[in-house]
Design a protein around this motif. Sequence first.
Motif, PDB file in Angstrom:
ATOM      1  N   SER A  36      42.557  41.698  35.618  1.00 19.21           N
ATOM      2  CA  SER A  36      43.668  42.646  35.784  1.00 19.21           C
ATOM      3  C   SER A  36      44.577  42.282  36.950  1.00 19.21           C
ATOM      4  O   SER A  36      45.662  42.840  37.086  1.00 19.21           O
ATOM      5  N   SER A  37      44.158  41.336  37.788  1.00 20.10           N
ATOM      6  CA  SER A  37      44.984  40.927  38.932  1.00 20.10           C
ATOM      7  C   SER A  37      46.022  39.864  38.551  1.00 20.10           C
ATOM      8  O   SER A  37      46.827  39.456  39.385  1.00 20.10           O
ATOM      9  N   LEU A  38      45.992  39.413  37.289  1.00 21.01           N
ATOM     10  CA  LEU A  38      46.842  38.285  36.880  1.00 21.01           C
ATOM     11  C   LEU A  38      48.136  38.714  36.186  1.00 21.01           C
ATOM     12  O   LEU A  38      48.645  38.007  35.325  1.00 21.01           O
ATOM     13  N   ASN A  39      48.649  39.853  36.541  1.00 20.52           N
ATOM     14  CA  ASN A  39      49.944  40.323  36.022  1.00 20.52           C
ATOM     15  C   ASN A  39      49.981  40.293  34.494  1.00 20.52           C
ATOM     16  O   ASN A  39      50.889  39.755  33.871  1.00 20.52           O
ATOM     17  N   PHE A  40      48.955  40.882  33.906  1.00 18.21           N
ATOM     18  CA  PHE A  40      48.824  40.909  32.441  1.00 18.21           C
ATOM     19  C   PHE A  40      48.694  42.357  31.999  1.00 18.21           C
ATOM     20  O   PHE A  40      47.959  43.145  32.595  1.00 18.21           O
TER      21      PHE A  40
END
Length: 389
Positions: free
Chosen positions: A75-79
């Motif tokens: 969730s930290s990968l800008n998705f």
Amino acid sequence: MYRFICKTLIDSLHFNFNNSAHIHKSPFLSSISLLFFSSSSSSSSIPKKEKTKIDLADYLINRQHFSPESASEASSLNFSLKDTENSDSVLSFLRESGFSSTHIEKMVAKKPNILLINLHNTLKPKIKIFHEFGFSSSDIVDIISSDPWLLHRSAENQFQRSFLVLKSVLGSNAGVCKAIKVTGWFLKHDLEKTLIPTIDILKNCGVSSSQIVKYVYTYPTFFLYKPEKVRCFVQRVDEIGFDRNSKMYLPAIRTMSSMTKEKWELKLKLFRSLGFSEDNILSMFRSMPPAFTVSERKIQSVVETLLRRRDVDISSIVNNASLFLCSIESNLKPRMRVYDMLKSKNLLRRKTGLATVCKLSKGKFLEKYVLPYQDELGDLSFLTMPQSQ
């Protein structure tokens, strides 16, 4: 109809403006105006219905039972995820195909847009291609889980063509399996524009097919250069005067590909500063090109370590350039110590040189120079314990 209403409105307004006595609008005009303007304003004010974004971490943890750590990383990968139907199907299919929870969590953490892959048009066809070329389920899991970016390549176009090109070069499905197990990069490039032209260039230089195939397995990324770059590497080797008939010709080209011209010049300059002549340098490169792939720091350390000994000089190093490929701490230093111990006890054969002892595989070294002399050598713990720099 729309044009008729508009024309009626305009004509009526024009009539009322020119006839001020008739200020009161007719019921027909009032009703038409209300209908027209209220409908247009209400339609423009209605917001478009958008799909609500789904909290990815919450979905992965509560719906797919991911660990909080993996879910947080994904969730930290800008998705963002707007629909779970497809992602549910993708994850379910991966589990059915042999991917463990650990594999899947690592893949999604690296590449969360795996959840958006089209199951029927992309994912299933790719898995099918792997099976058709003889990959086992465990092979497929290992390859894809280590490089999940492979799942985003077009199955019918580049992905399948890469398999076919590799088979034409390596001759069998087994060869294709072996190559792709080494690196999945073969499936990310257009091999008809990289691998095939490179092979043609090498064959035109006299390199044998058997040596090329061996290098495809050993140095696969070399075959992914654009052909114009490979021609430059060949030119640099030819300018040195390298014999194209030498078995070291391909290793020389591969070595040149590993560094820029500037880096090459820095290494030549270092060798000169350490006392090597131009002939010495050229002789080493011709006999053992990979020796030039090591860092400048290691080159200097190897030379200094060897030249501290009375029985080693520049010519000894030139004649045994493969010593640059040996680890100083786990090979050179402990083996020099064993060599000196055996020599001091007159246990060495007359023609056994230090380079011979250092260049052997670990198994052969133990078999020939350690195990037969354990009682004479005494404590050999230094052979397994790493030495500090």
